[in-house]
Design a protein around this motif. Structure first.
Motif, PDB file in Angstrom:
ATOM      1  N   TRP A 290       0.822  -1.208   0.000  1.00 54.97           N
ATOM      2  CA  TRP A 290       0.000   0.000   0.000  1.00 54.97           C
ATOM      3  C   TRP A 290       0.860   1.263   0.000  1.00 54.97           C
ATOM      4  CZ3 TRP A 290      -4.589   0.614  -1.626  1.00 54.97           C
ATOM      5  CH2 TRP A 290      -5.527  -0.400  -1.531  1.00 54.97           C
ATOM      6  N   TYR A 291       2.023   1.205   0.677  1.00 52.18           N
ATOM      7  CA  TYR A 291       2.928   2.373   0.607  1.00 52.18           C
ATOM      8  C   TYR A 291       3.437   2.577  -0.818  1.00 52.18           C
ATOM      9  CZ  TYR A 291       3.326   3.955   5.411  1.00 52.18           C
ATOM     10  OH  TYR A 291       3.057   4.523   6.632  1.00 52.18           O
ATOM     11  N   ASP A 292       3.675   1.484  -1.532  1.00 54.01           N
ATOM     12  CA  ASP A 292       4.085   1.622  -2.938  1.00 54.01           C
ATOM     13  C   ASP A 292       2.993   2.321  -3.749  1.00 54.01           C
ATOM     14  OD1 ASP A 292       6.513   0.417  -2.462  1.00 54.01           O
ATOM     15  OD2 ASP A 292       5.833  -1.588  -3.056  1.00 54.01           O
ATOM     16  N   GLU A 293       1.730   1.921  -3.500  1.00 52.03           N
ATOM     17  CA  GLU A 293       0.613   2.580  -4.196  1.00 52.03           C
ATOM     18  C   GLU A 293       0.528   4.051  -3.797  1.00 52.03           C
ATOM     19  OE1 GLU A 293      -1.465   1.834  -6.453  1.00 52.03           O
ATOM     20  OE2 GLU A 293      -1.293  -0.326  -6.695  1.00 52.03           O
ATOM     21  N   LEU A 294       0.679   4.302  -2.498  1.00 52.45           N
ATOM     22  CA  LEU A 294       0.570   5.673  -2.000  1.00 52.45           C
ATOM     23  C   LEU A 294       1.665   6.561  -2.590  1.00 52.45           C
ATOM     24  CD1 LEU A 294      -0.914   7.609  -0.103  1.00 52.45           C
ATOM     25  CD2 LEU A 294       0.526   6.787   1.775  1.00 52.45           C
ATOM     26  N   THR A 298       1.259   9.950  -4.875  1.00 51.43           N
ATOM     27  CA  THR A 298       1.621  11.249  -4.310  1.00 51.43           C
ATOM     28  C   THR A 298       3.027  11.716  -4.666  1.00 51.43           C
ATOM     29  OG1 THR A 298       2.490  10.255  -2.272  1.00 51.43           O
ATOM     30  CG2 THR A 298       0.127  10.792  -2.320  1.00 51.43           C
ATOM     31  N   ASP A 299       3.938  10.771  -4.922  1.00 52.05           N
ATOM     32  CA  ASP A 299       5.360  11.098  -5.140  1.00 52.05           C
ATOM     33  C   ASP A 299       5.894  11.963  -4.002  1.00 52.05           C
ATOM     34  OD1 ASP A 299       7.747  10.930  -6.539  1.00 52.05           O
ATOM     35  OD2 ASP A 299       7.376  12.775  -7.659  1.00 52.05           O
ATOM     36  N   SER A 300       5.435  11.662  -2.797  1.00 54.94           N
ATOM     37  CA  SER A 300       5.767  12.507  -1.645  1.00 54.94           C
ATOM     38  C   SER A 300       6.978  11.967  -0.886  1.00 54.94           C
ATOM     39  CB  SER A 300       4.560  12.553  -0.693  1.00 54.94           C
ATOM     40  OG  SER A 300       4.953  12.984   0.584  1.00 54.94           O
ATOM     41  N   PRO A 301       7.942  12.831  -0.562  1.00 55.68           N
ATOM     42  CA  PRO A 301       9.093  12.364   0.232  1.00 55.68           C
ATOM     43  C   PRO A 301       8.684  11.908   1.633  1.00 55.68           C
ATOM     44  CG  PRO A 301       9.137  14.754  -0.034  1.00 55.68           C
ATOM     45  CD  PRO A 301       8.071  14.246  -0.937  1.00 55.68           C
ATOM     46  N   VAL A 302       7.601  12.482   2.158  1.00 60.32           N
ATOM     47  CA  VAL A 302       7.119  12.049   3.477  1.00 60.32           C
ATOM     48  C   VAL A 302       6.618  10.604   3.403  1.00 60.32           C
ATOM     49  CG1 VAL A 302       5.415  12.467   5.292  1.00 60.32           C
ATOM     50  CG2 VAL A 302       6.550  14.392   4.172  1.00 60.32           C
ATOM     51  N   VAL A 303       5.919  10.298   2.323  1.00 62.04           N
ATOM     52  CA  VAL A 303       5.464   8.916   2.122  1.00 62.04           C
ATOM     53  C   VAL A 303       6.663   7.991   1.965  1.00 62.04           C
ATOM     54  CG1 VAL A 303       4.222   7.368   0.556  1.00 62.04           C
ATOM     55  CG2 VAL A 303       3.260   9.599   1.125  1.00 62.04           C
ATOM     56  N   ALA A 304       7.667   8.433   1.211  1.00 61.25           N
ATOM     57  CA  ALA A 304       8.883   7.616   1.028  1.00 61.25           C
ATOM     58  C   ALA A 304       9.563   7.361   2.367  1.00 61.25           C
ATOM     59  CB  ALA A 304       9.827   8.320   0.062  1.00 61.25           C
ATOM     60  N   LEU A 305       9.537   8.367   3.228  1.00 57.53           N
ATOM     61  CA  LEU A 305      10.150   8.207   4.560  1.00 57.53           C
ATOM     62  C   LEU A 305       9.404   7.142   5.369  1.00 57.53           C
ATOM     63  CD1 LEU A 305      12.234   9.370   6.595  1.00 57.53           C
ATOM     64  CD2 LEU A 305      10.441  10.956   7.336  1.00 57.53           C
ATOM     65  N   ASN A 306       8.095   7.220   5.383  1.00 56.53           N
ATOM     66  CA  ASN A 306       7.299   6.227   6.116  1.00 56.53           C
ATOM     67  C   ASN A 306       7.402   4.843   5.473  1.00 56.53           C
ATOM     68  OD1 ASN A 306       6.405   8.104   8.010  1.00 56.53           O
ATOM     69  ND2 ASN A 306       4.749   8.771   6.682  1.00 56.53           N
ATOM     70  N   ARG A 307       7.533   4.824   4.151  1.00 54.45           N
ATOM     71  CA  ARG A 307       7.680   3.552   3.442  1.00 54.45           C
ATOM     72  C   ARG A 307       8.959   2.834   3.874  1.00 54.45           C
ATOM     73  NH1 ARG A 307      10.587   1.893  -0.802  1.00 54.45           N
ATOM     74  NH2 ARG A 307       9.767   0.153  -2.056  1.00 54.45           N
ATOM     75  N   VAL A 309      10.178   2.545   6.751  1.00 56.67           N
ATOM     76  CA  VAL A 309       9.898   1.744   7.953  1.00 56.67           C
ATOM     77  C   VAL A 309       9.314   0.397   7.547  1.00 56.67           C
ATOM     78  CG1 VAL A 309       8.556   1.603  10.075  1.00 56.67           C
ATOM     79  CG2 VAL A 309       9.543   3.790   9.381  1.00 56.67           C
ATOM     80  N   ALA A 310       8.372   0.424   6.605  1.00 58.29           N
ATOM     81  CA  ALA A 310       7.770  -0.825   6.124  1.00 58.29           C
ATOM     82  C   ALA A 310       8.808  -1.692   5.426  1.00 58.29           C
ATOM     83  CB  ALA A 310       6.602  -0.508   5.187  1.00 58.29           C
ATOM     84  N   VAL A 311       9.684  -1.058   4.643  1.00 62.74           N
ATOM     85  CA  VAL A 311      10.770  -1.815   3.992  1.00 62.74           C
ATOM     86  C   VAL A 311      11.630  -2.490   5.057  1.00 62.74           C
ATOM     87  CG1 VAL A 311      12.881  -1.607   2.624  1.00 62.74           C
ATOM     88  CG2 VAL A 311      10.824  -0.356   1.940  1.00 62.74           C
ATOM     89  N   GLY A 312      11.939  -1.758   6.108  1.00 65.06           N
ATOM     90  CA  GLY A 312      12.752  -2.312   7.191  1.00 65.06           C
ATOM     91  C   GLY A 312      12.086  -3.504   7.863  1.00 65.06           C
ATOM     92  N   GLN A 313      10.762  -3.469   7.960  1.00 62.95           N
ATOM     93  CA  GLN A 313      10.035  -4.579   8.583  1.00 62.95           C
ATOM     94  C   GLN A 313       9.999  -5.799   7.665  1.00 62.95           C
ATOM     95  OE1 GLN A 313       8.950  -4.778  11.591  1.00 62.95           O
ATOM     96  NE2 GLN A 313       9.032  -2.662  12.304  1.00 62.95           N
ATOM     97  N   VAL A 314       9.916  -5.575   6.364  1.00 60.43           N
ATOM     98  CA  VAL A 314       9.779  -6.691   5.415  1.00 60.43           C
ATOM     99  C   VAL A 314      11.141  -7.270   5.033  1.00 60.43           C
ATOM    100  CG1 VAL A 314       9.007  -7.311   3.089  1.00 60.43           C
ATOM    101  CG2 VAL A 314       7.602  -5.804   4.512  1.00 60.43           C
ATOM    102  N   ASP A 315      12.090  -6.396   4.713  1.00 62.41           N
ATOM    103  CA  ASP A 315      13.384  -6.856   4.164  1.00 62.41           C
ATOM    104  C   ASP A 315      14.553  -6.666   5.126  1.00 62.41           C
ATOM    105  OD1 ASP A 315      12.168  -7.534   1.713  1.00 62.41           O
ATOM    106  OD2 ASP A 315      12.244  -5.433   1.081  1.00 62.41           O
ATOM    107  N   GLY A 316      14.289  -6.166   6.297  1.00 63.51           N
ATOM    108  CA  GLY A 316      15.362  -5.971   7.275  1.00 63.51           C
ATOM    109  C   GLY A 316      15.759  -4.512   7.416  1.00 63.51           C
TER     110      GLY A 316
END
Length: 385
Positions: A290-294, A298-307, A309-316
């Motif tokens: 969903w962060y990828d969709e978001l 939006t192409d938002s750097p804030v979204v990329a920042l929050n994403r 965290v999700a990357v860290g949870q999934v891939d380390g």
């Protein structure tokens, strides 16, 4: 004035204003006329309430407006609008919520002005209530509202404006939410419910779902001492399951229309967090999707920042840190996200330094306190090891 009458007038005031501006009245003049009509109602209704309160208010407000127009005309030698005076019979029942909101949230207004005008004209709050909610003097808030009304002088109110501007302002109001005399989060939800009921826009429903799913965690977000509790440490048994259920149903209805927008995507992320029985059972893979969709939306750097965290949870956490490489370190909360990922990677010294950096730039005392505690905890762990 008793509470029931106060609430009734608060609901009818914006409706009356919506009718006047839809008829072509200038917003600032109409708003003044409605305020005078509300004062008349508060004076007379406790003794005898009219059979059609909404019609009564519209009629009185229109007369006030016409009186003002006549006075203005006398000075400027213009034509008066008294031939448009409505009868005291049944009045229009169309919902002017979007029309009114879209003008109060006009893109040419600053966010602060749009918020103040929205709470006054659509929320029906008094200037004093809005001032207390934002911890500013009443005169300051009155000047802010007057400037906003002057800015809109001459603007036509005959058709709804940009919905995205409205949603942005409502979300800003929600994000200011607190439990003072006026709970802005609940006020934002109330206004968004009105907007959702007035139309069939999946993004409006998406925003309403996001607010409900986020507000459902309210009871667990703070300790009794007023300290902020991070999401992964919250007592989920205190989350409001009724709000979660309603938010999920609204979100499902919005997504079924296949017109995905950023608020629906944010609501989907919130729903996945709310669906997890505990932090360990959070479906981070779906959240990352969903962060990828978001981010695509939006192409938002804030979204990329929050994403990240999700990357860290999934891939380390190390992969999550690499996701930060292309982002500007001056972004709000950049240091806090980097600190979290460094902590998960076992780099406690760097994490403590970053938490301390994040605390210095925190925008609220509660957040500053929480980040400082995290830095102190890591420094203590390092010194005792």
């Amino acid at each position: 004035m008793d509470a029931e009458l106060s609430e009734q007038l608060r609901e009818l005031g914006p409706q009356t204003l919506g009718v006047l501006v839809r008829r072509g009245a200038d917003f600032a003049v109409a708003e003044d006329a409605v305020q005078e009509a509300l004062i008349e109602a508060a004076r007379h209704w406790p003794d005898r309430q009219p059979d059609d309160p909404r019609g009564w208010l519209i009629t009185v407000a229109w007369r006030k407006l016409v009186d003002q127009q006549r006075s203005e005309t006398a000075r400027r030698r213009r034509e008066v609008l008294d031939h448009q005076q409505p009868s005291t019979g049944p009045t229009e029942q169309s919902d002017d919520t979007l029309l009114l909101l879209s003008r109060c949230c006009h893109s040419s207004l600053s966010p602060a002005s749009a918020i103040a005008l929205t709470l006054r004209a659509v929320g029906g709050l008094t200037t004093a209530q809005i001032a207390r909610a934002y911890l500013v003097p009443e005169t300051t808030m009155a000047q802010r509202i007057s400037r906003a009304k002057r800015h809109l002088l001459g603007e036509r109110f005959d058709r709804p404006g940009e919905v995205q501007s409205v949603l942005r302002v409502l979300y800003l109001i929600f994000s200011e939410g607190h439990t003072g005399e006026v709970d802005l989060a609940l006020e934002a939800i109330r206004l968004t419910r009105q907007l959702a009921a007035a139309g069939d826009d999946p993004e409006v429903d998406g925003l309403l779902a996001l607010m409900l799913l986020t507000d459902a965690r309210r009871a667990a977000r703070w300790t009794a001492a007023g300290e902020l509790v991070p999401l992964d440490e919250q007592d989920r048994s205190r989350w409001d399951t009724t709000l979660i259920e309603e938010g999920v149903l609204i979100l499902q209805h919005a997504l079924a229309r296949d017109q995905l927008g950023e608020y629906q995507a944010q609501a989907a992320i919130a729903a996945l967090h709310d669906d997890a029985a505990n932090s360990a059972e959070t479906d981070w893979r779906q959240i990352l999707d969903w962060y990828d969709e978001l981010f695509r939306l939006t192409d938002s750097p804030v979204v990329a920042l929050n994403r990240a965290v999700a990357v860290g949870q999934v891939d380390g956490p190390l992969v999550g840190l690499r996701a930060l490489d292309d982002l500007d370190p001056s972004l709000p909360r950049y240091a806090a996200v980097a600190a979290y990922l460094q902590e998960r990677a076992g780099n406690l010294s760097e994490a403590a330094r970053l938490y301390a950096d994040a605390a210095r730039s925190a925008t609220t005392v509660a957040e500053q306190h929480q980040l400082t505690k995290r830095a102190a905890r890591l420094n203590s762990a390092r010194s005792s090891s």
